[in-house]
Motif scaffolding. Structure first.
Motif, PDB file in Angstrom:
ATOM      1  N   SER A 211       0.863  -1.167   0.000  1.00 63.10           N
ATOM      2  CA  SER A 211       0.000   0.000   0.000  1.00 63.10           C
ATOM      3  C   SER A 211       0.909   1.229   0.000  1.00 63.10           C
ATOM      4  CB  SER A 211      -0.948  -0.027   1.194  1.00 63.10           C
ATOM      5  OG  SER A 211      -1.884   1.040   1.108  1.00 63.10           O
ATOM      6  N   SER A 212       0.545   2.280   0.722  1.00 62.81           N
ATOM      7  CA  SER A 212       1.316   3.516   0.638  1.00 62.81           C
ATOM      8  C   SER A 212       0.951   4.452   1.775  1.00 62.81           C
ATOM      9  CB  SER A 212       1.009   4.209  -0.699  1.00 62.81           C
ATOM     10  OG  SER A 212       1.575   5.504  -0.761  1.00 62.81           O
ATOM     11  N   PHE A 213       1.867   5.356   2.094  1.00 64.31           N
ATOM     12  CA  PHE A 213       1.551   6.475   2.992  1.00 64.31           C
ATOM     13  C   PHE A 213       0.390   7.290   2.423  1.00 64.31           C
ATOM     14  CE2 PHE A 213       2.767  10.956   4.378  1.00 64.31           C
ATOM     15  CZ  PHE A 213       2.277  10.824   5.670  1.00 64.31           C
ATOM     16  N   ALA A 214       0.198   7.200   1.107  1.00 61.65           N
ATOM     17  CA  ALA A 214      -0.924   7.904   0.468  1.00 61.65           C
ATOM     18  C   ALA A 214      -2.268   7.452   1.032  1.00 61.65           C
ATOM     19  CB  ALA A 214      -0.894   7.674  -1.045  1.00 61.65           C
ATOM     20  N   ALA A 215      -2.321   6.224   1.566  1.00 60.36           N
ATOM     21  CA  ALA A 215      -3.559   5.719   2.169  1.00 60.36           C
ATOM     22  C   ALA A 215      -3.680   6.104   3.635  1.00 60.36           C
ATOM     23  CB  ALA A 215      -3.618   4.196   2.028  1.00 60.36           C
ATOM     24  N   ILE A 216      -2.668   6.802   4.144  1.00 59.12           N
ATOM     25  CA  ILE A 216      -2.659   7.251   5.539  1.00 59.12           C
ATOM     26  C   ILE A 216      -2.805   8.762   5.642  1.00 59.12           C
ATOM     27  CG2 ILE A 216      -1.191   7.468   7.607  1.00 59.12           C
ATOM     28  CD1 ILE A 216       0.043   4.759   6.925  1.00 59.12           C
ATOM     29  N   VAL A 217      -2.080   9.490   4.794  1.00 65.11           N
ATOM     30  CA  VAL A 217      -1.949  10.943   4.928  1.00 65.11           C
ATOM     31  C   VAL A 217      -3.260  11.689   4.656  1.00 65.11           C
ATOM     32  CG1 VAL A 217      -1.260  11.336   2.511  1.00 65.11           C
ATOM     33  CG2 VAL A 217      -0.468  12.907   4.309  1.00 65.11           C
ATOM     34  N   ASN A 218      -3.459  12.771   5.391  1.00 70.92           N
ATOM     35  CA  ASN A 218      -4.552  13.705   5.111  1.00 70.92           C
ATOM     36  C   ASN A 218      -3.906  15.051   4.787  1.00 70.92           C
ATOM     37  OD1 ASN A 218      -6.712  15.404   4.973  1.00 70.92           O
ATOM     38  ND2 ASN A 218      -7.478  15.020   7.042  1.00 70.92           N
ATOM     39  N   PRO A 219      -3.655  15.328   3.499  1.00 64.68           N
ATOM     40  CA  PRO A 219      -2.920  16.540   3.142  1.00 64.68           C
ATOM     41  C   PRO A 219      -3.673  17.836   3.464  1.00 64.68           C
ATOM     42  CG  PRO A 219      -3.766  15.447   1.173  1.00 64.68           C
ATOM     43  CD  PRO A 219      -4.034  14.534   2.316  1.00 64.68           C
ATOM     44  N   ASN A 220      -4.979  17.729   3.644  1.00 61.40           N
ATOM     45  CA  ASN A 220      -5.766  18.931   3.943  1.00 61.40           C
ATOM     46  C   ASN A 220      -5.707  19.318   5.422  1.00 61.40           C
ATOM     47  OD1 ASN A 220      -6.675  19.128   1.242  1.00 61.40           O
ATOM     48  ND2 ASN A 220      -8.216  17.557   1.669  1.00 61.40           N
ATOM     49  N   GLN A 221      -5.511  18.327   6.264  1.00 63.63           N
ATOM     50  CA  GLN A 221      -5.419  18.587   7.700  1.00 63.63           C
ATOM     51  C   GLN A 221      -4.562  17.486   8.327  1.00 63.63           C
ATOM     52  OE1 GLN A 221      -9.152  19.125   9.726  1.00 63.63           O
ATOM     53  NE2 GLN A 221      -8.209  19.379  11.727  1.00 63.63           N
ATOM     54  N   HIS A 222      -3.270  17.739   8.378  1.00 64.19           N
ATOM     55  CA  HIS A 222      -2.341  16.699   8.829  1.00 64.19           C
ATOM     56  C   HIS A 222      -2.632  16.271  10.266  1.00 64.19           C
ATOM     57  CE1 HIS A 222       0.295  16.333   5.425  1.00 64.19           C
ATOM     58  NE2 HIS A 222       0.453  17.638   5.347  1.00 64.19           N
ATOM     59  N   ALA A 223      -2.457  14.980  10.495  1.00 66.71           N
ATOM     60  CA  ALA A 223      -2.513  14.461  11.858  1.00 66.71           C
ATOM     61  C   ALA A 223      -1.311  14.993  12.639  1.00 66.71           C
ATOM     62  CB  ALA A 223      -2.494  12.937  11.836  1.00 66.71           C
ATOM     63  N   LYS A 224      -1.459  15.082  13.950  1.00 66.45           N
ATOM     64  CA  LYS A 224      -0.302  15.480  14.766  1.00 66.45           C
ATOM     65  C   LYS A 224       0.787  14.420  14.686  1.00 66.45           C
ATOM     66  CE  LYS A 224      -2.493  18.550  18.137  1.00 66.45           C
ATOM     67  NZ  LYS A 224      -2.784  18.802  19.572  1.00 66.45           N
ATOM     68  N   VAL A 225       0.348  13.161  14.701  1.00 66.94           N
ATOM     69  CA  VAL A 225       1.280  12.039  14.573  1.00 66.94           C
ATOM     70  C   VAL A 225       0.661  11.015  13.626  1.00 66.94           C
ATOM     71  CG1 VAL A 225       2.477  10.156  15.755  1.00 66.94           C
ATOM     72  CG2 VAL A 225       2.193  12.368  16.903  1.00 66.94           C
ATOM     73  N   TYR A 226       1.392  10.644  12.585  1.00 71.48           N
ATOM     74  CA  TYR A 226       0.908   9.628  11.650  1.00 71.48           C
ATOM     75  C   TYR A 226       1.368   8.242  12.100  1.00 71.48           C
ATOM     76  CZ  TYR A 226      -0.830  12.898   8.138  1.00 71.48           C
ATOM     77  OH  TYR A 226      -1.561  13.847   7.467  1.00 71.48           O
ATOM     78  N   SER A 227       0.431   7.299  12.059  1.00 66.38           N
ATOM     79  CA  SER A 227       0.730   5.898  12.341  1.00 66.38           C
ATOM     80  C   SER A 227      -0.230   5.047  11.515  1.00 66.38           C
ATOM     81  CB  SER A 227       0.541   5.591  13.835  1.00 66.38           C
ATOM     82  OG  SER A 227      -0.851   5.563  14.148  1.00 66.38           O
ATOM     83  N   GLU A 228      -0.168   3.737  11.710  1.00 66.52           N
ATOM     84  CA  GLU A 228      -1.067   2.831  10.986  1.00 66.52           C
ATOM     85  C   GLU A 228      -2.527   3.061  11.318  1.00 66.52           C
ATOM     86  OE1 GLU A 228       2.870   0.835  11.738  1.00 66.52           O
ATOM     87  OE2 GLU A 228       1.404   1.868  12.992  1.00 66.52           O
ATOM     88  N   LYS A 229      -2.782   3.715  12.448  1.00 68.87           N
ATOM     89  CA  LYS A 229      -4.168   3.933  12.870  1.00 68.87           C
ATOM     90  C   LYS A 229      -4.880   4.982  12.032  1.00 68.87           C
ATOM     91  CE  LYS A 229      -2.933   2.831  17.656  1.00 68.87           C
ATOM     92  NZ  LYS A 229      -2.731   3.382  19.004  1.00 68.87           N
TER      93      LYS A 229
END
Length: 334
Positions: free
Chosen positions: A127-145
């Motif tokens: 898969s990809s970080f593309a399936a995790i990231v929210n470019p419009n409103q970034h998470a404070k911390v990105y993880s698998e969740k």
């Protein structure tokens, strides 16, 4: 002997996965779109027997039943690593040309395995970080969740269709397992930008993977006047991504898990500085030493602890990756 089917065998990540599968003793069959690609892979491993490494043709992974024959094998497959993604140059209709093939390519192989390869115990999907990231409103911390919240309507925007395709394809895989209850479980590997040594038997400098293009451009002097925007500030070495795929079939606890596979933050300015240190002969092609970095001071955090704890990954430092990648680019010829 344990047997693995690796789809998309001529891809950048897959080429490195082949090396690790063989090192770890797996019998490996790769899918390729053409006889030429298959022969190139075999030629690059001259000391490996046809029992240990072979290929099978799958010309269009988005076609119904594309993998039906490929998953049939004697002796049968134990695991499948699915790195293949739809291949096309001209996206005119985002749904028809990109979204549907991405989703069908993923669900298609899962259907084929369920129907024709009952011995398969696990499928690992790139898969990809593309399936995790929210470019419009970034998470404070990105993880698998975290999941990219993109909608089908938003996905029709050409600028968002790639991220959408990765998101919907991965969700379709998890839904398939939940609803179809097949004989296997799945794990997904979610990397951001993937750097690392290019594969000379498969790549020219014109056809290297998208992430590595910035290093090629740097070496060719295309950032001499101005450093390209970094855009995505997370990276990982292709050899660590490849190992993650193989460890995900070796470690029982990896089943049913997503893995955010990243070494951390970087900027194009940092790559340029490392290139100056490791390859001083490139000085005349590199941007000025006082060129600014575009890495934001308040950049989002990352949590890659699951990949380290479960898969045992130890991420390469950026300096090693940049140096090795530039060496591979120079070896092909600038």
């Amino acid at each position: 002997m344990v047997k693995v089917l690796l789809t998309g065998g001529s891809g950048f990540i897959a080429a490195h996965i082949v090396d690790i599968l063989l090192q770890h003793g797996f019998d490996t069959v790769v899918t390729v779109r053409s006889e030429e690609k298959g022969k190139q892979i075999l030629k690059a491993h001259p000391d490996v027997s046809k029992e240990k490494l072979s290929y099978v043709l799958v010309k269009d992974i988005a076609q119904d039943g594309a993998f039906d024959e490929a998953v049939k094998s004697s002796p049968p497959f134990d695991y499948v690593l699915h790195t293949a993604s739809p291949f096309h140059h001209n996206v005119q209709d985002p749904v028809k040309d990109f979204l549907d093939p991405a989703i069908k390519g993923t669900t298609g192989i899962l259907k084929a395995i369920k129907a024709y390869a009952p011995t398969v115990k696990r499928v690992v999907i790139t898969s990809s970080f593309a399936a995790i990231v929210n470019p419009n409103q970034h998470a404070k911390v990105y993880s698998e969740k975290v999941w990219n919240p993109i909608t089908w309507e938003e996905a029709k925007d050409h600028s968002m269709v790639y991220r959408a395709s990765k998101t919907f394809a991965e969700k379709a895989a998890w839904d398939f397992v939940k609803n179809e209850k097949p004989n296997f479980d799945i794990a997904t590997i979610n990397p951001p930008l993937v750097f690392g040594p290019i594969v000379p038997y498969l790549n020219s400098l014109e056809t290297i993977n998208t992430s590595n293009q910035r290093m090629r451009n740097l070496v060719q002097g295309k950032m001499r006047e101005k450093i390209e925007p970094t855009a995505t500030f997370l990276w990982v070495d292709v050899r660590d991504v490849a190992l993650a795929h193989v460890r995900a079939i070796e470690v029982p606890e990896a089943g049913g898990e997503r893995f955010f596979v990243t070494a951390g933050h970087f900027s194009n300015k940092e790559i340029a500085d490392i290139a100056r240190e490791t390859h001083p002969q490139l000085e005349s092609k590199l941007p000025p030493t006082d060129a600014p970095s575009d890495l934001p001071a308040d950049i989002y955090g990352i949590d890659n602890s699951k990949s380290q704890k479960v898969l045992g990954l130890k991420y390469r430092p950026l300096k090693e990756t940049v140096s090795d990648t530039i060496n591979s680019i120079l070896a092909v010829g600038v």
